[in-house]
Design an enzyme around this catalytic site. Structure first.
Site, PDB file in Angstrom:
ATOM      1  N   ASP A  55       1.063  -0.849   0.025  1.00  0.00           N
ATOM      2  CA  ASP A  55       0.017  -0.200   0.320  1.00  0.00           C
ATOM      3  C   ASP A  55       1.228   0.896  -0.319  1.00  0.00           C
ATOM      4  O   ASP A  55       1.775   1.095   1.518  1.00  0.00           O
ATOM      5  CB  ASP A  55      -0.844  -0.125   1.596  1.00  0.00           C
ATOM      6  CG  ASP A  55      -1.951   1.296   0.956  1.00  0.00           C
ATOM      7  OD1 ASP A  55      -1.327   1.885   0.517  1.00  0.00           O
ATOM      8  OD2 ASP A  55      -2.871   1.034   2.560  1.00  0.00           O
ATOM      9  N   ASN A  84       3.152   3.532 -10.547  1.00  0.00           N
ATOM     10  CA  ASN A  84       1.616   3.642 -11.966  1.00  0.00           C
ATOM     11  C   ASN A  84       0.136   3.611 -10.087  1.00  0.00           C
ATOM     12  O   ASN A  84      -0.412   4.605 -10.428  1.00  0.00           O
ATOM     13  CB  ASN A  84       1.677   2.489 -11.851  1.00  0.00           C
ATOM     14  CG  ASN A  84       0.288   2.144 -12.995  1.00  0.00           C
ATOM     15  OD1 ASN A  84      -0.202   2.888 -13.806  1.00  0.00           O
ATOM     16  ND2 ASN A  84      -0.857   1.235 -12.184  1.00  0.00           N
ATOM     17  N   SER A 136       0.193  12.484 -15.360  1.00  0.00           N
ATOM     18  CA  SER A 136      -0.820  13.082 -16.389  1.00  0.00           C
ATOM     19  C   SER A 136      -1.046  14.468 -16.974  1.00  0.00           C
ATOM     20  O   SER A 136      -0.740  15.520 -16.028  1.00  0.00           O
ATOM     21  CB  SER A 136      -2.732  12.398 -15.180  1.00  0.00           C
ATOM     22  OG  SER A 136      -3.108  13.613 -16.023  1.00  0.00           O
ATOM     23  N   TYR A 154      -6.794  15.669  -7.708  1.00  0.00           N
ATOM     24  CA  TYR A 154      -6.012  15.469  -8.304  1.00  0.00           C
ATOM     25  C   TYR A 154      -4.122  15.952  -9.756  1.00  0.00           C
ATOM     26  O   TYR A 154      -3.166  15.647 -10.000  1.00  0.00           O
ATOM     27  CB  TYR A 154      -6.415  14.385  -9.886  1.00  0.00           C
ATOM     28  CG  TYR A 154      -6.149  13.273 -10.494  1.00  0.00           C
ATOM     29  CD1 TYR A 154      -5.677  12.827 -10.588  1.00  0.00           C
ATOM     30  CD2 TYR A 154      -5.860  13.906 -11.866  1.00  0.00           C
ATOM     31  CE1 TYR A 154      -4.895  11.308 -10.950  1.00  0.00           C
ATOM     32  CE2 TYR A 154      -5.562  12.565 -13.116  1.00  0.00           C
ATOM     33  CZ  TYR A 154      -5.060  11.759 -12.849  1.00  0.00           C
ATOM     34  OH  TYR A 154      -4.796  10.701 -13.379  1.00  0.00           O
ATOM     35  N   LYS A 158      -0.664  15.636  -9.408  1.00  0.00           N
ATOM     36  CA  LYS A 158       0.021  15.257 -10.488  1.00  0.00           C
ATOM     37  C   LYS A 158       1.552  16.271 -11.028  1.00  0.00           C
ATOM     38  O   LYS A 158       2.186  15.860 -11.240  1.00  0.00           O
ATOM     39  CB  LYS A 158      -0.726  14.831 -11.887  1.00  0.00           C
ATOM     40  CG  LYS A 158      -2.049  13.600 -11.892  1.00  0.00           C
ATOM     41  CD  LYS A 158      -0.982  11.769 -11.655  1.00  0.00           C
ATOM     42  CE  LYS A 158      -1.597  10.616 -11.525  1.00  0.00           C
ATOM     43  NZ  LYS A 158      -0.960  10.060 -11.074  1.00  0.00           N
TER      44      LYS A 158
HETATM   45  N1  LIG Z   1      -6.997   5.779 -17.172  1.00  0.00           N
HETATM   46  C1  LIG Z   1      -6.635   6.814 -17.425  1.00  0.00           C
HETATM   47  O1  LIG Z   1      -7.166   7.816 -18.989  1.00  0.00           O
HETATM   48  C2  LIG Z   1      -5.203   7.732 -16.866  1.00  0.00           C
HETATM   49  C3  LIG Z   1      -5.285   9.215 -18.004  1.00  0.00           C
HETATM   50  C4  LIG Z   1      -4.114   9.925 -16.984  1.00  0.00           C
HETATM   51  C5  LIG Z   1      -3.143   9.703 -16.289  1.00  0.00           C
HETATM   52  N2  LIG Z   1      -3.496   7.775 -15.504  1.00  0.00           N
HETATM   53  C6  LIG Z   1      -3.046   7.340 -14.141  1.00  0.00           C
HETATM   54  O2  LIG Z   1      -2.485   5.999 -14.722  1.00  0.00           O
HETATM   55  C7  LIG Z   1      -2.151   4.749 -13.519  1.00  0.00           C
HETATM   56  C8  LIG Z   1      -2.959   4.115 -13.876  1.00  0.00           C
HETATM   57  O3  LIG Z   1      -4.140   4.018 -13.626  1.00  0.00           O
HETATM   58  P1  LIG Z   1      -5.583   3.657 -13.838  1.00  0.00           P
HETATM   59  O4  LIG Z   1      -6.148   4.152 -14.944  1.00  0.00           O
HETATM   60  O5  LIG Z   1      -4.720   2.430 -14.245  1.00  0.00           O
HETATM   61  O6  LIG Z   1      -6.597   3.356 -12.709  1.00  0.00           O
HETATM   62  P2  LIG Z   1      -7.660   2.879 -11.958  1.00  0.00           P
HETATM   63  O7  LIG Z   1      -7.545   1.625 -13.212  1.00  0.00           O
HETATM   64  O8  LIG Z   1      -8.298   3.313 -11.619  1.00  0.00           O
HETATM   65  O9  LIG Z   1      -6.874   1.436 -10.784  1.00  0.00           O
HETATM   66  C9  LIG Z   1      -5.822   2.631 -10.176  1.00  0.00           C
HETATM   67  C10 LIG Z   1      -4.620   1.035  -9.378  1.00  0.00           C
HETATM   68  O10 LIG Z   1      -4.161   2.230  -8.720  1.00  0.00           O
HETATM   69  C11 LIG Z   1      -4.466   1.206  -7.507  1.00  0.00           C
HETATM   70  N3  LIG Z   1      -3.727   2.436  -5.930  1.00  0.00           N
HETATM   71  C12 LIG Z   1      -4.927   2.680  -5.567  1.00  0.00           C
HETATM   72  N4  LIG Z   1      -4.513   3.441  -4.652  1.00  0.00           N
HETATM   73  C13 LIG Z   1      -3.176   2.693  -3.553  1.00  0.00           C
HETATM   74  C14 LIG Z   1      -2.452   2.865  -3.115  1.00  0.00           C
HETATM   75  N5  LIG Z   1      -2.112   3.811  -1.378  1.00  0.00           N
HETATM   76  N6  LIG Z   1      -1.527   1.709  -2.663  1.00  0.00           N
HETATM   77  C15 LIG Z   1      -1.323   0.731  -3.805  1.00  0.00           C
HETATM   78  N7  LIG Z   1      -2.076   0.541  -4.692  1.00  0.00           N
HETATM   79  C16 LIG Z   1      -2.817   1.981  -4.792  1.00  0.00           C
HETATM   80  C17 LIG Z   1      -5.564   0.281  -7.114  1.00  0.00           C
HETATM   81  O11 LIG Z   1      -5.252  -0.821  -6.658  1.00  0.00           O
HETATM   82  P3  LIG Z   1      -6.419  -1.405  -5.657  1.00  0.00           P
HETATM   83  O12 LIG Z   1      -7.426  -2.729  -7.131  1.00  0.00           O
HETATM   84  O13 LIG Z   1      -5.825  -2.179  -4.414  1.00  0.00           O
HETATM   85  O14 LIG Z   1      -7.781  -0.048  -5.514  1.00  0.00           O
HETATM   86  C18 LIG Z   1      -5.343   0.266  -8.595  1.00  0.00           C
HETATM   87  O15 LIG Z   1      -4.626  -1.026  -9.026  1.00  0.00           O
HETATM   88  C19 LIG Z   1      -2.551   6.408 -12.287  1.00  0.00           C
HETATM   89  O16 LIG Z   1      -1.516   6.479 -11.900  1.00  0.00           O
HETATM   90  C20 LIG Z   1      -2.990   7.546 -13.279  1.00  0.00           C
HETATM   91  O17 LIG Z   1      -3.042   8.872 -12.410  1.00  0.00           O
HETATM   92  C21 LIG Z   1      -4.547   7.553 -15.634  1.00  0.00           C
END
Ligand SMILES: NC(=O)c1ccc[n+]([C@@H]2O[C@H](COP(=O)([O-])OP(=O)(O)OC[C@H]3O[C@@H](n4cnc5c(N)ncnc54)[C@H](OP(=O)(O)O)[C@@H]3O)[C@@H](O)[C@H]2O)c1
Length: 230
Positions: A55, A84, A136, A154, A158
């Protein structure tokens, strides 16, 4: 090593990294017992996937993960650390909930800072010594006018992560530290209207990150290698 591999981009990173049997992959997530798809990958992998409980918002958990990784990476070191994990909660500038802001900052900024610090000895033993902070374009001042008022906590987090990346580069010129926007991607965070499938985003991320050198350190890149304006 992705810092959150239970779902979304982190899970897809693990999947694609496992396609090359030469890779030793450490998948960290806060609840391995409920990460079912990751568990399935573990079953089908050829012994080159290790799952570690982490975590990122909890310093005791970060320390425990280092101990757990010692027998896995103690000899070889860690080529790529991928910070990530993140949360995205809403909020406008004049209606910020301080608890949301603090929680977001703790996960999205303090987490990557702590994990990078704690895993530094593993990186120091490796050849690539690369930290990828998944950021992001929402953290870009130049792009902020297009994003408007939403997702303020957020975006603040970032922008701070981008500065952390720059500070890592300045302090340790031997390490390559990159901050990267994965693109608007179909995950729980990005939603189903997003532009990219996780596999497209992650294929781009891996292509870019395996090609960078210390000369690129401190850059803010997109998943396709373009630079994001700060
Ligand atoms: N998707 C997009 O369009 C987008 C765009 C720009 C940037 N991003 C960035 O890309 C990255 C991945 O995003 P995603 O879209 O894959 O998001 P997501 O589907 O919401 O997944 C978030 C991940 O972060 C984990 N997490 C959250 N808090 C945590 C903690 N305290 N310790 C360990 N793990 C934790 C979650 O684990 P749990 O399953 O345990 O909750 C999950 O595996 C992030 O940094 C996000 O800001 C995403």
């Amino acid at each position: 090593m992705p810092s959150s591999a239970s779902r979304g981009i982190g899970l897809e990173l693990v999947r694609q990294l496992l396609e090359s049997p030469a890779n030793l992959v450490v998948a960290a997530c806060r609840s391995p017992e409920t990460a079912t798809t990751l568990g399935e990958l573990n079953t089908t992998s050829k012994g080159n996937l290790h799952t570690v409980k982490l975590d990122v918002s909890d310093s005791d958990s970060v320390r425990a993960a280092v101990k757990e990784m010692e027998p896995i990476l103690g000899e070889t070191g860690l080529d790529y650390l991928i910070n990530n994990a993140a949360i995205a909660e809403g909020g406008n500038a004049f209606a910020l909930n301080p608890d949301v802001l603090m929680r977001t900052f703790r996960t999205n900024v303090v987490g990557p800072a702590l994990v990078s610090q704690a895993f530094l000895p593993f990186l120091e033993k490796s050849e690539k010594k690369t930290i990828l902070n998944i950021s992001s374009s929402g953290g870009s001042l130049a792009i902020a006018p297009q994003v408007g008022t939403r997702n303020t906590s957020y975006a603040i987090s970032k922008a701070a992560l981008n500065m952390l990346t720059y500070k890592q580069k300045v302090e340790r010129p031997d390490i390559t530290s990159i901050t990267m926007c994965p693109g608007w991607t179909k995950t729980d965070m990005g939603g189903q209207d997003a532009m990219l499938e996780p596999k497209e985003s992650v294929a781009g991320i891996l292509k870019v990150i395996t090609a960078v050198t210390t000369a690129d350190s401190g850059k803010f890149l997109r998943y396709n290698g373009e630079e994001v304006p700060w």
